[in-house]
Design a protein around this motif. Structure first.
Motif, mmCIF file in Angstrom:
data_model
loop_
_atom_site.group_PDB
_atom_site.id
_atom_site.type_symbol
_atom_site.label_atom_id
_atom_site.label_comp_id
_atom_site.label_asym_id
_atom_site.label_seq_id
_atom_site.Cartn_x
_atom_site.Cartn_y
_atom_site.Cartn_z
ATOM 1 N N GLN A 1 42.166 32.775 45.542
ATOM 2 C CA GLN A 1 40.804 32.909 46.069
ATOM 3 C C GLN A 1 40.484 34.359 46.418
ATOM 4 O OE1 GLN A 1 39.437 29.945 49.006
ATOM 5 N NE2 GLN A 1 41.317 28.816 48.605
ATOM 6 N N LEU A 2 41.462 35.028 47.032
ATOM 7 C CA LEU A 2 41.255 36.429 47.408
ATOM 8 C C LEU A 2 41.053 37.301 46.173
ATOM 9 C CD1 LEU A 2 41.196 38.692 49.519
ATOM 10 C CD2 LEU A 2 43.697 38.793 49.382
ATOM 11 N N ASN A 3 41.883 37.087 45.154
ATOM 12 C CA ASN A 3 41.758 37.880 43.926
ATOM 13 C C ASN A 3 40.403 37.658 43.251
ATOM 14 O OD1 ASN A 3 44.334 38.931 44.238
ATOM 15 N ND2 ASN A 3 45.309 37.313 43.027
ATOM 16 N N CYS A 4 39.945 36.404 43.269
ATOM 17 C CA CYS A 4 38.636 36.093 42.686
ATOM 18 C C CYS A 4 37.519 36.836 43.432
ATOM 19 C CB CYS A 4 38.372 34.588 42.742
ATOM 20 S SG CYS A 4 39.375 33.624 41.572
ATOM 21 N N LEU A 5 37.596 36.838 44.764
ATOM 22 C CA LEU A 5 36.582 37.527 45.567
ATOM 23 C C LEU A 5 36.597 39.031 45.313
ATOM 24 C CD1 LEU A 5 36.918 35.599 48.961
ATOM 25 C CD2 LEU A 5 34.911 35.624 47.471
ATOM 26 N N VAL B 1 37.650 40.646 42.554
ATOM 27 C CA VAL B 1 37.128 40.919 41.206
ATOM 28 C C VAL B 1 35.600 40.777 41.189
ATOM 29 C CG1 VAL B 1 37.083 40.094 38.820
ATOM 30 C CG2 VAL B 1 39.267 40.310 40.016
ATOM 31 N N ALA B 2 35.105 39.685 41.786
ATOM 32 C CA ALA B 2 33.657 39.466 41.809
ATOM 33 C C ALA B 2 32.948 40.569 42.598
ATOM 34 C CB ALA B 2 33.339 38.094 42.413
ATOM 35 N N HIS B 3 33.548 40.985 43.712
ATOM 36 C CA HIS B 3 32.961 42.052 44.537
ATOM 37 C C HIS B 3 32.858 43.353 43.743
ATOM 38 C CE1 HIS B 3 32.220 44.579 48.070
ATOM 39 N NE2 HIS B 3 33.140 45.387 47.590
ATOM 40 N N LEU B 4 33.924 43.730 43.065
ATOM 41 C CA LEU B 4 33.918 44.964 42.279
ATOM 42 C C LEU B 4 32.894 44.890 41.153
ATOM 43 C CD1 LEU B 4 37.790 45.551 42.085
ATOM 44 C CD2 LEU B 4 36.144 46.934 43.369
ATOM 45 N N ARG B 5 32.820 43.723 40.514
ATOM 46 C CA ARG B 5 31.876 43.570 39.406
ATOM 47 C C ARG B 5 30.427 43.630 39.898
ATOM 48 N NH1 ARG B 5 32.857 38.653 38.068
ATOM 49 N NH2 ARG B 5 30.776 37.836 38.507
ATOM 50 N N HIS B 6 30.134 42.978 41.023
ATOM 51 C CA HIS B 6 28.772 42.979 41.568
ATOM 52 C C HIS B 6 28.318 44.379 41.962
ATOM 53 C CE1 HIS B 6 29.148 38.453 42.609
ATOM 54 N NE2 HIS B 6 28.447 38.615 41.511
ATOM 55 N N HIS B 7 29.291 45.253 42.284
ATOM 56 C CA HIS B 7 28.958 46.616 42.688
ATOM 57 C C HIS B 7 29.153 47.611 41.541
ATOM 58 C CE1 HIS B 7 29.122 44.677 46.619
ATOM 59 N NE2 HIS B 7 28.405 45.688 47.065
ATOM 60 N N ASN B 8 29.143 47.056 40.305
ATOM 61 C CA ASN B 8 29.195 47.876 39.081
ATOM 62 C C ASN B 8 30.463 48.718 38.964
ATOM 63 O OD1 ASN B 8 26.621 46.979 38.201
ATOM 64 N ND2 ASN B 8 25.647 48.423 39.604
ATOM 65 N N LEU B 9 31.544 48.290 39.616
ATOM 66 C CA LEU B 9 32.846 48.962 39.476
ATOM 67 C C LEU B 9 33.650 48.194 38.408
ATOM 68 C CD1 LEU B 9 33.461 49.520 43.296
ATOM 69 C CD2 LEU B 9 32.793 51.253 41.613
ATOM 70 N N THR B 10 33.125 48.225 37.201
ATOM 71 C CA THR B 10 33.649 47.373 36.121
ATOM 72 C C THR B 10 35.085 47.711 35.760
ATOM 73 O OG1 THR B 10 31.382 47.330 35.267
ATOM 74 C CG2 THR B 10 33.099 46.465 33.842
ATOM 75 N N ALA C 1 37.339 46.378 38.361
ATOM 76 C CA ALA C 1 37.369 44.916 38.266
ATOM 77 C C ALA C 1 38.288 44.469 37.135
ATOM 78 C CB ALA C 1 35.955 44.381 38.053
ATOM 79 N N ARG C 2 38.192 45.163 36.002
ATOM 80 C CA ARG C 2 39.062 44.821 34.858
ATOM 81 C C ARG C 2 40.539 45.015 35.222
ATOM 82 N NH1 ARG C 2 35.257 47.566 31.190
ATOM 83 N NH2 ARG C 2 34.040 45.970 30.117
ATOM 84 N N ALA C 3 40.827 46.118 35.921
ATOM 85 C CA ALA C 3 42.219 46.425 36.272
ATOM 86 C C ALA C 3 42.791 45.357 37.211
ATOM 87 C CB ALA C 3 42.294 47.803 36.932
ATOM 88 N N THR D 1 46.184 40.592 38.115
ATOM 89 C CA THR D 1 46.339 39.348 38.881
ATOM 90 C C THR D 1 46.072 38.104 38.050
ATOM 91 O OG1 THR D 1 44.024 39.443 39.628
ATOM 92 C CG2 THR D 1 45.679 40.519 41.028
ATOM 93 N N MET D 2 45.814 38.287 36.748
ATOM 94 C CA MET D 2 45.510 37.176 35.855
ATOM 95 C C MET D 2 44.316 36.356 36.358
ATOM 96 S SD MET D 2 49.283 35.924 34.564
ATOM 97 C CE MET D 2 49.968 35.780 36.213
ATOM 98 N N THR D 3 43.294 37.076 36.799
ATOM 99 C CA THR D 3 42.059 36.466 37.291
ATOM 100 C C THR D 3 40.967 36.636 36.238
ATOM 101 O OG1 THR D 3 42.651 37.033 39.565
ATOM 102 C CG2 THR D 3 40.339 36.522 39.141
ATOM 103 N N PRO D 4 40.189 35.603 35.935
ATOM 104 C CA PRO D 4 39.102 35.765 34.960
ATOM 105 C C PRO D 4 38.124 36.850 35.411
ATOM 106 C CG PRO D 4 39.448 33.445 35.483
ATOM 107 C CD PRO D 4 40.272 34.218 36.441
ATOM 108 N N LEU D 5 37.753 37.723 34.496
ATOM 109 C CA LEU D 5 36.838 38.813 34.828
ATOM 110 C C LEU D 5 35.449 38.297 35.187
ATOM 111 C CD1 LEU D 5 36.410 41.891 35.017
ATOM 112 C CD2 LEU D 5 35.790 41.872 32.590
#
Length: 436
Positions: A18-22, A24-33, A36-38, A43-47
């Motif tokens: 759950q933490l990893n998902c949050l 990744v989503a946080h970085l993506r929402h703030h355009n830190l793509t 987020a990819r890294a 962590t094997m979390t869906p981008l």
């Protein structure tokens, strides 16, 4: 025993996911793509994992608040903050409805809502102009500040009792505290998010801390001495920090416990007329916004204190007098001495809506949402009226006599119910609440 260990391991694994998902989503929402990819890869979390915008910031702010609450339990009242549980302070009721999605509806003509009728009552008078007001986060208190250097604290339940037509308990006094400790007019006020502490910013270059859990306290128990006229104050949602908007063009960030002042090292070029009329944190503290005398609205990162977006001509060459975030932190509502109230999209800096038809060119006028964000309220100075717009359609839906002598100086809406305060050049404070 092995079963218990396995269950604990599974719980921890689920928490990490759950933490990893949050993250990744946080970085993506703030355009830190790239970041987020890294993280997603490591962590094997869906981008493309979905999570509400700013959910991580919201949880961190709540966690910090809980941690502080636990730290302060049992601490003597002589320390910086009392939790004030005797007053039931800080227990915020659930909002009446969730915030409005301003991007959901494009064609909204003909769908304006009616603003409910309100009754109003004169509450009290200062000895000079009533200049500002602020509700506590739980909506149980409201404070007003005056050019006479005093601060009055009202209890909302007593105001409502006073407004009852057949009160059998005799006269009700809604003013429960009056503070005298400034030597120049009060500019702004704010309540600590968890503790029974009220702060004030004033023209005497100070920020003062008042403990309103103590019935006999008239003076501040702590003082920050700034170098400039303190025009606006705003607590971080954690309560650990506060912002001061001053005659300086950059907001001053203070650690509440050490009083150490921090200034952003990464600032845009701001001219000599960049004094800040208002500064406000977002609901999670992830951002803050400043409204300046040069007409600009500037958005700042709440962690790095760097300016992430400047809307330089938000109100042309006229002063920008107020700015506040929507609850979802996607938009900012601003007001200026160009007689315009405007809604801006934070992500793009795009002007989304304009609320026109109220003239305010003289005073440091506010524009505010009601508690459900369905309506916008401001002031028309020439007619001495309170103007209300449908927030989605931008149609003017009501225009009421303010009942002040002369135009109101400030309007502030309750965060929890259909009620607001108006403060006037006539020194008076009025309370407005929906007719039930």
């Amino acid at each position: 025993m092995e079963g218990n260990n396995l269950e604990k391991t599974l719980q921890e694994g689920n928490l990490f996911r759950q933490l990893n998902c949050l993250i990744v989503a946080h970085l993506r929402h703030h355009n830190l793509t790239q970041a987020a990819r890294a993280v997603a890869s490591a962590t094997m979390t869906p981008l493309d994992v979905e999570a509400p915008p700013n959910k991580l910031l919201e949880l961190v702010a709540k966690g910090i608040a809980v941690e502080k609450d636990e730290t302060l339990r049992g601490v003597l009242s002589s320390t910086l903050f009392d939790l004030g549980t005797a007053l039931g302070y800080g227990l915020n009721p659930d909002p009446r409805v969730s915030s409005v999605d301003f991007s959901a509806l494009q064609d909204t003509k003909g769908s304006s809502k009616s603003f409910p009728k309100h009754e109003t009552r004169h509450l009290s008078e200062h000895k000079n102009i009533a200049r500002c007001a602020r509700f506590s986060p739980d909506g149980k208190f409201v404070a007003t500040g005056s050019a006479d250097t005093s601060i009055k604290l009202f209890e909302i339940s007593k105001i409502k009792q006073m407004m009852l037509p057949d009160s059998k308990e005799g006269p009700v006094r809604p003013v429960i505290r009056t503070f005298y400790d400034h030597v120049q007019p009060i500019n702004d006020l704010d309540f600590h998010p968890q503790s029974t502490v009220l702060i004030s910013g004033a023209k005497d270059n100070t920020i003062k801390f008042f403990d309103f859990s103590k019935a006999t306290a008239k003076r501040a128990f702590r003082v920050i001495q700034d170098t400039h006229n303190v025009r606006s104050v705003s607590f971080h949602p954690s309560g650990y920090f506060l912002l001061a908007g001053t005659d300086h063009s950059i907001a001053h960030l203070y650690d509440v416990n050490t009083f150490q002042c921090y200034l952003s090292a990464n600032t845009p070029e701001i001219g000599v007329n960049g004094a800040i009329n208002q500064v406000r944190y977002s609901s999670t503290g992830g951002m803050y916004v400043t409204a300046s005398k040069d007409g600009a609205i500037r958005l700042w990162d709440g962690v790095s204190a760097s300016c992430v977006r400047a809307i330089a001509d938000a109100h042309g060459t006229a002063e920008a007098t107020s700015a506040c975030f929507t609850k979802d932190q996607r938009f900012v509502l601003s007001c200026g001495k160009d007689s315009a109230v405007k809604l801006w999209e934070i992500g793009t800096g795009r002007l989304v809506k304009q609320y026109l038809g109220a003239t305010h060119t003289q005073f440091r006028c506010q524009a505010v949402f009601n508690d459900t964000e369905e309506f916008v309220l401001s002031i028309d100075e020439p007619s001495n009226e309170i103007v209300i717009w449908d927030a989605l359609t931008a149609d003017k839906v009501a225009k009421w006599p303010s009942n002040h002598i002369g135009a109101p100086r400030w309007i502030e809406h309750s965060p929890t119910e259909a009620a607001f305060i108006s403060c006037g050049t006539d020194r008076s404070v009025r309370f407005w609440k929906e007719n039930l």
